[in-house]
Each structure stands twice: as C-alpha cells, then as structure tokens.
Design a protein around this motif. Structure first.
Motif, PDB file in Angstrom:
ATOM      1  N   ILE A 192       0.863  -1.185   0.000  1.00  0.00           N
ATOM      2  CA  ILE A 192       0.000   0.000   0.000  1.00  0.00           C
ATOM      3  C   ILE A 192       0.897   1.231   0.000  1.00  0.00           C
ATOM      4  CG2 ILE A 192      -1.684   1.352   1.314  1.00  0.00           C
ATOM      5  CD1 ILE A 192      -2.764  -1.281   2.428  1.00  0.00           C
ATOM      6  N   THR A 193       0.703   2.103  -0.972  1.00  0.00           N
ATOM      7  CA  THR A 193       1.480   3.337  -1.011  1.00  0.00           C
ATOM      8  C   THR A 193       0.742   4.439  -0.251  1.00  0.00           C
ATOM      9  OG1 THR A 193       0.483   4.055  -3.105  1.00  0.00           O
ATOM     10  CG2 THR A 193       2.496   2.739  -3.240  1.00  0.00           C
ATOM     11  N   VAL A 194       1.522   5.310   0.376  1.00  0.00           N
ATOM     12  CA  VAL A 194       0.968   6.458   1.100  1.00  0.00           C
ATOM     13  C   VAL A 194       1.769   7.688   0.677  1.00  0.00           C
ATOM     14  CG1 VAL A 194       0.280   7.413   3.322  1.00  0.00           C
ATOM     15  CG2 VAL A 194       0.513   4.924   3.055  1.00  0.00           C
ATOM     16  N   ASN A 195       1.108   8.625   0.039  1.00  0.00           N
ATOM     17  CA  ASN A 195       1.769   9.829  -0.442  1.00  0.00           C
ATOM     18  C   ASN A 195       0.892  11.050  -0.166  1.00  0.00           C
ATOM     19  OD1 ASN A 195       4.233   8.793  -2.036  1.00  0.00           O
ATOM     20  ND2 ASN A 195       2.564   7.547  -2.883  1.00  0.00           N
ATOM     21  N   ALA A 196       1.480  12.221  -0.339  1.00  0.00           N
ATOM     22  CA  ALA A 196       0.726  13.472  -0.207  1.00  0.00           C
ATOM     23  C   ALA A 196       0.952  14.323  -1.448  1.00  0.00           C
ATOM     24  CB  ALA A 196       1.158  14.245   1.030  1.00  0.00           C
ATOM     25  N   ILE A 197      -0.065  15.072  -1.806  1.00  0.00           N
ATOM     26  CA  ILE A 197       0.014  16.058  -2.877  1.00  0.00           C
ATOM     27  C   ILE A 197      -0.035  17.443  -2.232  1.00  0.00           C
ATOM     28  CG2 ILE A 197      -1.221  17.060  -4.848  1.00  0.00           C
ATOM     29  CD1 ILE A 197      -2.203  14.212  -5.472  1.00  0.00           C
ATOM     30  N   ALA A 198       0.888  18.309  -2.658  1.00  0.00           N
ATOM     31  CA  ALA A 198       0.941  19.674  -2.119  1.00  0.00           C
ATOM     32  C   ALA A 198       0.683  20.660  -3.252  1.00  0.00           C
ATOM     33  CB  ALA A 198       2.295  19.943  -1.473  1.00  0.00           C
ATOM     34  N   PRO A 199      -0.581  21.010  -3.492  1.00  0.00           N
ATOM     35  CA  PRO A 199      -0.880  21.942  -4.587  1.00  0.00           C
ATOM     36  C   PRO A 199      -0.338  23.335  -4.291  1.00  0.00           C
ATOM     37  CG  PRO A 199      -2.858  20.750  -3.876  1.00  0.00           C
ATOM     38  CD  PRO A 199      -1.800  20.534  -2.833  1.00  0.00           C
ATOM     39  N   GLY A 200      -0.036  24.044  -5.375  1.00  0.00           N
ATOM     40  CA  GLY A 200       0.193  25.480  -5.282  1.00  0.00           C
ATOM     41  C   GLY A 200      -1.131  26.196  -5.449  1.00  0.00           C
ATOM     42  N   PRO A 201      -1.108  27.523  -5.683  1.00  0.00           N
ATOM     43  CA  PRO A 201      -2.354  28.262  -5.881  1.00  0.00           C
ATOM     44  C   PRO A 201      -3.177  27.642  -7.013  1.00  0.00           C
ATOM     45  CG  PRO A 201      -0.519  29.768  -5.612  1.00  0.00           C
ATOM     46  CD  PRO A 201       0.073  28.404  -5.733  1.00  0.00           C
ATOM     47  N   THR A 202      -4.390  27.246  -6.687  1.00  0.00           N
ATOM     48  CA  THR A 202      -5.256  26.536  -7.629  1.00  0.00           C
ATOM     49  C   THR A 202      -6.610  27.229  -7.669  1.00  0.00           C
ATOM     50  OG1 THR A 202      -4.122  24.466  -7.076  1.00  0.00           O
ATOM     51  CG2 THR A 202      -6.227  24.282  -8.228  1.00  0.00           C
ATOM     52  N   ALA A 203      -7.149  27.378  -8.849  1.00  0.00           N
ATOM     53  CA  ALA A 203      -8.386  28.135  -9.040  1.00  0.00           C
ATOM     54  C   ALA A 203      -9.599  27.357  -8.552  1.00  0.00           C
ATOM     55  CB  ALA A 203      -8.545  28.500 -10.513  1.00  0.00           C
ATOM     56  N   THR A 204      -9.774  27.356  -7.241  1.00  0.00           N
ATOM     57  CA  THR A 204     -10.954  26.774  -6.604  1.00  0.00           C
ATOM     58  C   THR A 204     -11.613  27.853  -5.748  1.00  0.00           C
ATOM     59  OG1 THR A 204      -9.762  26.090  -4.609  1.00  0.00           O
ATOM     60  CG2 THR A 204      -9.801  24.533  -6.458  1.00  0.00           C
ATOM     61  N   ASP A 205     -12.838  27.592  -5.309  1.00  0.00           N
ATOM     62  CA  ASP A 205     -13.513  28.550  -4.433  1.00  0.00           C
ATOM     63  C   ASP A 205     -12.715  28.778  -3.156  1.00  0.00           C
ATOM     64  OD1 ASP A 205     -15.568  28.884  -6.224  1.00  0.00           O
ATOM     65  OD2 ASP A 205     -16.918  27.467  -5.229  1.00  0.00           O
ATOM     66  N   LEU A 206     -12.108  27.714  -2.630  1.00  0.00           N
ATOM     67  CA  LEU A 206     -11.327  27.826  -1.398  1.00  0.00           C
ATOM     68  C   LEU A 206     -10.212  28.848  -1.560  1.00  0.00           C
ATOM     69  CD1 LEU A 206     -10.701  26.643   1.478  1.00  0.00           C
ATOM     70  CD2 LEU A 206      -9.128  25.081   0.326  1.00  0.00           C
ATOM     71  N   PHE A 207      -9.554  28.838  -2.709  1.00  0.00           N
ATOM     72  CA  PHE A 207      -8.449  29.773  -2.945  1.00  0.00           C
ATOM     73  C   PHE A 207      -8.937  31.170  -3.325  1.00  0.00           C
ATOM     74  CE2 PHE A 207      -5.776  31.866  -6.142  1.00  0.00           C
ATOM     75  CZ  PHE A 207      -4.650  32.110  -5.378  1.00  0.00           C
TER      76      PHE A 207
END
Length: 246
Positions: A178-193
């Motif tokens: 089982i792999t366990v990884n994380a993604i660290a987005p930069g500024p992304t055009a979502t409502d949250l941002f």
C-alpha cells in the motif's frame, strides 16, 4: 472508460474543488467512487450526477472527517456498496485567513487543527485498517508549507503534520503493498483559494510559477490519478504540484 471495475475509491471533500475533480477523474478511469462531503448535499449530488451521467458509478456519503465514528461509517458505506476500498483520496480540509502568529486566535487554531490534523488521523487510521493490499492512500498538504509565507502559520503547521503522518504511515504499512503519499498543490483556481482575494492578488499569485498561471483542479487530479494507479514505486513522498513555484 477504463476497464478497471475492481478497485474502489473514497474521496473526502469530494463535493467541490479539487476533491470533486479527483472523484470525477477516478470515476472516468473505472473506479466506483464514494463522494464524501461535510455539509453541502446539493453539490455532492451534482458530483454524483456528473459521474453517473458520464457512465461511472458513484454514491455520496456525509461524514465529518474529524469524527472517527463518522469516518468509520464512511468506510462501512463503501464496503457495503462496492465490496471494499482500494484508494483513499483525503482532500477534505479547511484554510484560515492569513494571520500573523502573534495575532492568531486559538479558537481558529483549534478549528483548523481539528479538520486538517485530527481529520487526517481519522481518515488515515481507517484507511490503514481497511484499504486492501495493493491500494493507495493520498493525503493533501500545501505548497504554502515549503514557501513559508508570512500569515500562514496556522494552515502550514497543520499541513506539516499531514506530511509527517504520510511518511510515518507509509512505513507502518510495510509488507502490504500500500502506497501512502501526499500532494501539495500550489495556488489553484478553486472557491477555497479565490474567495476573499481581489483581482490584483490573484494576478500576482498566478504570475509566480514559471508556467505563469494558476493551477486548475484538473492539474491536481492528474497527480491523484498517477498516485492511485501506476505509481507503485512512489511511496512516502510529498509531490508539490505547483507549476514550479518552489
């Protein structure tokens, strides 16, 4: 549509933004998907409709990720509906307005901590117990952590914890493929941002990466697809999907 019909995905925070795009991407690749949401039932229903109208399989399930019993029920629902869980994409999280550490309100700190750290523990705990061998667990950090931007002490601190949890869990699951990884987005055009930012701020942040634009939810979903499927030799890593800003 992929021929993959045996592997099942849970996507937390799947009703909007990056989580929704990830759910739709995995569904397009043949994953039956459980779209988790915290409170916006209408948006979750829209996500499910989009998936099913495209020929995919999906259900929505409401659960507060910071509540371990609710998270256990989420996994129960996936197992009851689809027979098991193979991929967990933990995209649910909250972000606070930029505030200097000296001025931070501790009620805010506790709220962000509860969702981002306690929520990651609750989801990853169930994933560690219930994801089938050969599966993948994908957490979400942020490129803000590497940039060390002033005002983001609360948010970055919680995501630093996510990165620590990710590597440790990868090592704890030794022998199960089982792999366990994380993604660290930069500024992304979502409502949250985008919410609360003026056009000048958005333009300035869009100009930061060498690719000279904001990220799109589809950009992040590409990385989710990679980690959920072919990336069997990527493990215990944080991938900074940010267009090159750091």
């Amino acid at each position: 549509m992929s021929t993959n019909t045996g592997r099942v995905a849970i996507v937390t925070g799947g009703s909007r933004g990056i989580g929704r795009e990830a759910a739709q991407r995995l569904a397009s690749e043949g994953f039956p998907v459980v779209v988790n949401y915290a409170g916006n039932e209408a948006e979750a229903a829209k996500a499910v409709t989009t998936i099913t109208e495209a020929g995919g399989r999906a259900i929505a399930f409401r659960a507060d990720v910071s509540d371990p019993e609710a998270v256990a029920a989420l996994f129960d629902a996936a197992e009851e509906e689809y027979g098991g869980v193979d991929v967990v994409v933990h995209a649910a999280g909250v972000m606070s307005d930029p505030t200097p550490i000296a001025d931070t309100d501790f009620d805010l700190l506790d709220r962000v901590h509860r969702v981002n750290i306690r929520g990651t523990f609750a989801v990853d705990q169930q994933a560690a117990r219930r994801v089938r061998d050969g599966g993948a667990i994908i957490n979400f950090s942020t490129s803000v952590l590497g940039l060390s931007l002033p005002g983001y002490g609360v948010y970055a601190a919680t995501k630093g914890a996510v990165e620590a949890i990710t590597l440790i869990l990868a090592r704890e699951l030794r022998g199960r493929d089982i792999t366990v990884n994380a993604i660290a987005p930069g500024p992304t055009a979502t409502d949250l941002f985008l919410t609360g930012k003026d056009e000048e701020t958005i333009a300035r942040m869009a100009a930061q990466p060498p690719l000279a634009r904001l990220g799109r939810p589809t950009d992040i979903a590409e990385a989710v697809s990679f980690l959920a499927g072919p990336a069997r030799w990527v493990n215990g890593q944080t991938i900074r999907v940010n267009g090159g800003i750091a």
